[in-house]
Design a protein around this motif. Structure first.
Motif, PDB file in Angstrom:
ATOM      1  N   VAL A  99       3.751  -6.480  -6.252  1.00 16.03           N
ATOM      2  CA  VAL A  99       4.193  -6.813  -4.890  1.00 16.03           C
ATOM      3  C   VAL A  99       3.499  -5.885  -3.897  1.00 16.03           C
ATOM      4  O   VAL A  99       3.657  -4.670  -3.965  1.00 16.03           O
ATOM      5  CB  VAL A  99       5.721  -6.656  -4.757  1.00 16.03           C
ATOM      6  CG1 VAL A  99       6.165  -6.997  -3.345  1.00 16.03           C
ATOM      7  CG2 VAL A  99       6.429  -7.530  -5.786  1.00 16.03           C
ATOM      8  N   PRO A 100       2.720  -6.433  -2.953  1.00 18.28           N
ATOM      9  CA  PRO A 100       2.018  -5.588  -1.996  1.00 18.28           C
ATOM     10  C   PRO A 100       2.967  -4.972  -0.979  1.00 18.28           C
ATOM     11  O   PRO A 100       3.965  -5.569  -0.599  1.00 18.28           O
ATOM     12  CB  PRO A 100       1.039  -6.559  -1.318  1.00 18.28           C
ATOM     13  CG  PRO A 100       1.681  -7.903  -1.459  1.00 18.28           C
ATOM     14  CD  PRO A 100       2.439  -7.863  -2.760  1.00 18.28           C
ATOM     15  N   ASP A 101       2.670  -3.766  -0.547  1.00 13.85           N
ATOM     16  CA  ASP A 101       3.399  -3.085   0.511  1.00 13.85           C
ATOM     17  C   ASP A 101       2.346  -2.511   1.444  1.00 13.85           C
ATOM     18  O   ASP A 101       1.675  -1.528   1.108  1.00 13.85           O
ATOM     19  CB  ASP A 101       4.288  -1.991  -0.086  1.00 13.85           C
ATOM     20  CG  ASP A 101       5.094  -1.251   0.973  1.00 13.85           C
ATOM     21  OD1 ASP A 101       4.506  -0.821   1.991  1.00 13.85           O
ATOM     22  OD2 ASP A 101       6.318  -1.097   0.794  1.00 13.85           O
ATOM     23  N   GLU A 102       2.188  -3.124   2.606  1.00 15.89           N
ATOM     24  CA  GLU A 102       1.080  -2.774   3.495  1.00 15.89           C
ATOM     25  C   GLU A 102       1.128  -1.313   3.930  1.00 15.89           C
ATOM     26  O   GLU A 102       0.101  -0.633   3.968  1.00 15.89           O
ATOM     27  CB  GLU A 102       1.077  -3.697   4.722  1.00 15.89           C
ATOM     28  CG  GLU A 102       0.743  -5.144   4.428  1.00 15.89           C
ATOM     29  CD  GLU A 102      -0.685  -5.315   3.922  1.00 15.89           C
ATOM     30  OE1 GLU A 102      -1.584  -4.612   4.413  1.00 15.89           O
ATOM     31  OE2 GLU A 102      -0.894  -6.142   3.022  1.00 15.89           O
ATOM     32  N   ARG A 103       2.312  -0.827   4.278  1.00 12.22           N
ATOM     33  CA  ARG A 103       2.403   0.557   4.757  1.00 12.22           C
ATOM     34  C   ARG A 103       2.007   1.535   3.659  1.00 12.22           C
ATOM     35  O   ARG A 103       1.201   2.445   3.888  1.00 12.22           O
ATOM     36  CB  ARG A 103       3.827   0.846   5.238  1.00 12.22           C
ATOM     37  CG  ARG A 103       3.999   2.272   5.812  1.00 12.22           C
ATOM     38  CD  ARG A 103       5.460   2.570   6.076  1.00 12.22           C
ATOM     39  NE  ARG A 103       6.251   2.486   4.867  1.00 12.22           N
ATOM     40  CZ  ARG A 103       6.309   3.466   3.956  1.00 12.22           C
ATOM     41  NH1 ARG A 103       5.592   4.565   4.108  1.00 12.22           N
ATOM     42  NH2 ARG A 103       7.068   3.329   2.878  1.00 12.22           N
ATOM     43  N   GLU A 104       2.567   1.345   2.475  1.00 10.73           N
ATOM     44  CA  GLU A 104       2.250   2.259   1.376  1.00 10.73           C
ATOM     45  C   GLU A 104       0.796   2.118   0.947  1.00 10.73           C
ATOM     46  O   GLU A 104       0.136   3.101   0.596  1.00 10.73           O
ATOM     47  CB  GLU A 104       3.178   2.002   0.186  1.00 10.73           C
ATOM     48  CG  GLU A 104       3.068   3.072  -0.891  1.00 10.73           C
ATOM     49  CD  GLU A 104       4.122   2.918  -1.976  1.00 10.73           C
ATOM     50  OE1 GLU A 104       3.996   3.621  -2.989  1.00 10.73           O
ATOM     51  OE2 GLU A 104       5.053   2.114  -1.808  1.00 10.73           O
ATOM     52  N   LEU A 105       0.285   0.886   1.004  1.00 12.98           N
ATOM     53  CA  LEU A 105      -1.119   0.663   0.662  1.00 12.98           C
ATOM     54  C   LEU A 105      -2.036   1.442   1.605  1.00 12.98           C
ATOM     55  O   LEU A 105      -2.978   2.112   1.173  1.00 12.98           O
ATOM     56  CB  LEU A 105      -1.436  -0.830   0.716  1.00 12.98           C
ATOM     57  CG  LEU A 105      -2.829  -1.289   0.275  1.00 12.98           C
ATOM     58  CD1 LEU A 105      -2.754  -2.698  -0.309  1.00 12.98           C
ATOM     59  CD2 LEU A 105      -3.814  -1.294   1.455  1.00 12.98           C
ATOM     60  N   ASP A 106      -1.758   1.357   2.903  1.00  6.98           N
ATOM     61  CA  ASP A 106      -2.585   2.067   3.886  1.00  6.98           C
ATOM     62  C   ASP A 106      -2.519   3.577   3.676  1.00  6.98           C
ATOM     63  O   ASP A 106      -3.545   4.273   3.761  1.00  6.98           O
ATOM     64  CB  ASP A 106      -2.132   1.728   5.312  1.00  6.98           C
ATOM     65  CG  ASP A 106      -2.577   0.344   5.749  1.00  6.98           C
ATOM     66  OD1 ASP A 106      -3.462  -0.234   5.092  1.00  6.98           O
ATOM     67  OD2 ASP A 106      -2.038  -0.170   6.751  1.00  6.98           O
ATOM     68  N   GLU A 107      -1.327   4.086   3.400  1.00  4.69           N
ATOM     69  CA  GLU A 107      -1.180   5.529   3.176  1.00  4.69           C
ATOM     70  C   GLU A 107      -1.938   5.960   1.924  1.00  4.69           C
ATOM     71  O   GLU A 107      -2.595   7.009   1.913  1.00  4.69           O
ATOM     72  CB  GLU A 107       0.302   5.889   3.050  1.00  4.69           C
ATOM     73  CG  GLU A 107       1.080   5.769   4.352  1.00  4.69           C
ATOM     74  CD  GLU A 107       2.554   6.069   4.172  1.00  4.69           C
ATOM     75  OE1 GLU A 107       2.980   6.309   3.017  1.00  4.69           O
ATOM     76  OE2 GLU A 107       3.283   6.070   5.176  1.00  4.69           O
ATOM     77  N   THR A 108      -1.848   5.158   0.872  1.00  8.99           N
ATOM     78  CA  THR A 108      -2.534   5.479  -0.381  1.00  8.99           C
ATOM     79  C   THR A 108      -4.040   5.511  -0.185  1.00  8.99           C
ATOM     80  O   THR A 108      -4.721   6.449  -0.609  1.00  8.99           O
ATOM     81  CB  THR A 108      -2.180   4.437  -1.465  1.00  8.99           C
ATOM     82  OG1 THR A 108      -0.794   4.529  -1.761  1.00  8.99           O
ATOM     83  CG2 THR A 108      -2.978   4.685  -2.733  1.00  8.99           C
ATOM     84  N   VAL A 109      -4.568   4.469   0.455  1.00 10.37           N
ATOM     85  CA  VAL A 109      -6.016   4.379   0.650  1.00 10.37           C
ATOM     86  C   VAL A 109      -6.518   5.496   1.544  1.00 10.37           C
ATOM     87  O   VAL A 109      -7.523   6.163   1.243  1.00 10.37           O
ATOM     88  CB  VAL A 109      -6.394   3.000   1.230  1.00 10.37           C
ATOM     89  CG1 VAL A 109      -7.860   2.979   1.654  1.00 10.37           C
ATOM     90  CG2 VAL A 109      -6.129   1.903   0.207  1.00 10.37           C
ATOM     91  N   THR A 110      -5.833   5.728   2.647  1.00 11.49           N
ATOM     92  CA  THR A 110      -6.284   6.752   3.594  1.00 11.49           C
ATOM     93  C   THR A 110      -6.277   8.141   2.965  1.00 11.49           C
ATOM     94  O   THR A 110      -7.267   8.888   3.053  1.00 11.49           O
ATOM     95  CB  THR A 110      -5.386   6.744   4.851  1.00 11.49           C
ATOM     96  OG1 THR A 110      -5.462   5.460   5.471  1.00 11.49           O
ATOM     97  CG2 THR A 110      -5.847   7.804   5.848  1.00 11.49           C
ATOM     98  N   SER A 111      -5.185   8.505   2.310  1.00 13.13           N
ATOM     99  CA  SER A 111      -5.119   9.834   1.689  1.00 13.13           C
ATOM    100  C   SER A 111      -6.105   9.932   0.527  1.00 13.13           C
ATOM    101  O   SER A 111      -6.711  10.992   0.305  1.00 13.13           O
ATOM    102  CB  SER A 111      -3.698  10.125   1.197  1.00 13.13           C
ATOM    103  OG  SER A 111      -3.287   9.174   0.222  1.00 13.13           O
ATOM    104  N   GLY A 112      -6.309   8.832  -0.200  1.00 15.02           N
ATOM    105  CA  GLY A 112      -7.263   8.845  -1.309  1.00 15.02           C
ATOM    106  C   GLY A 112      -8.684   9.040  -0.842  1.00 15.02           C
ATOM    107  O   GLY A 112      -9.449   9.822  -1.431  1.00 15.02           O
ATOM    108  N   VAL A 113      -9.074   8.351   0.210  1.00 11.89           N
ATOM    109  CA  VAL A 113     -10.425   8.491   0.756  1.00 11.89           C
ATOM    110  C   VAL A 113     -10.643   9.908   1.270  1.00 11.89           C
ATOM    111  O   VAL A 113     -11.700  10.514   1.035  1.00 11.89           O
ATOM    112  CB  VAL A 113     -10.670   7.461   1.877  1.00 11.89           C
ATOM    113  CG1 VAL A 113     -11.928   7.813   2.680  1.00 11.89           C
ATOM    114  CG2 VAL A 113     -10.794   6.061   1.287  1.00 11.89           C
TER     115      VAL A 113
END
Length: 213
Positions: A190-204
């Motif tokens: 199940v996608p979660d846009e807010r958590e997805l954005d936080e994960t990608v940003t902190s990962g990058v």
């Protein structure tokens, strides 16, 4: 002559259709039940064919599972490679472009290829019960192929002086892990846009902290 050719052509098309139905049904069942618990009877029911028909196409459950995960991984890899090419072909702002790439990479995995990544979660959960040759074939068809494509872009950025990378293949693995490790869709589907954005940003940002020149 025409009628005879038609008669010989129809069974071939029927066999191809049945094979596709078997693979689609098997993907659904393996993604739901995993390799160990999935039964040929359940796969036959999902595919709308008899168990004999399955054994006419595949020797056993292992061969069927390997075919399913390789074909599914191949389709997912094509989609991911298209995202890599579209977003990383031209870099103007490394951090912003990588974040946009990470977001785009996560979304196809939660939509078009939901069953495949549900299957991957099953594989990760019961890897010890799946023949190693099957896992190796899946890795080569899917994750390793995608990683090599990403590593090629990292090499170009090293040549341009944007990154400090001694092993592009390992760096590509690090980037993939960092932008996906916290993606809720990889855990639940199940996608979660807010958590997805936080994960990608902190990962990058973590990736660039280690590799930015």
């Amino acid at each position: 002559m025409t009628s005879e050719r038609t008669k010989t052509a129809r069974p071939r098309g029927g066999l191809a259709d049945k094979r596709r139905a078997i693979l689609a049904g098997a993907l659904t069942v393996f993604a739901r039940d995993g390799y160990t618990r999935a039964g040929i009877d359940a796969i036959a029911a999902a595919a709308g064919v008899s168990t004999r028909t399955i054994y006419n196409h595949f020797t056993d459950k292992t061969e069927l599972f390997q075919t399913v995960i390789q074909e599914s991984a191949g389709r997912a890899a094509e989609a991911q490679i298209a995202v890599i090419d579209r977003h990383l072909r031209k870099i103007t702002d490394l951090e912003a472009d990588l974040i946009e790439f990470g977001r785009a990479l996560a979304r196809p995995t939660t939509a078009e290829h939901a069953e495949h990544f549900a299957l991957v979660r099953q594989v990760n959960a019961e890897a010890g019960h799946i023949p190693q040759a099957v896992i190796d074939a899946w890795q080569e068809t899917g994750p390793l192929r995608v990683r090599r494509e990403l590593a090629g872009h990292l090499r170009q950025w090293v040549d341009r002086g944007l990154l400090r990378v001694h092993d592009p293949d390992r760096a590509a693995l690090h980037l993939m892990l960092l932008i996906s490790a916290g993606n809720p869709a990889h855990r639940t589907g199940v996608p979660d846009e807010r958590e997805l954005d936080e994960t990608v940003t902190s990962g990058v940002r973590a990736f660039l902290h280690g590799y930015l020149r």
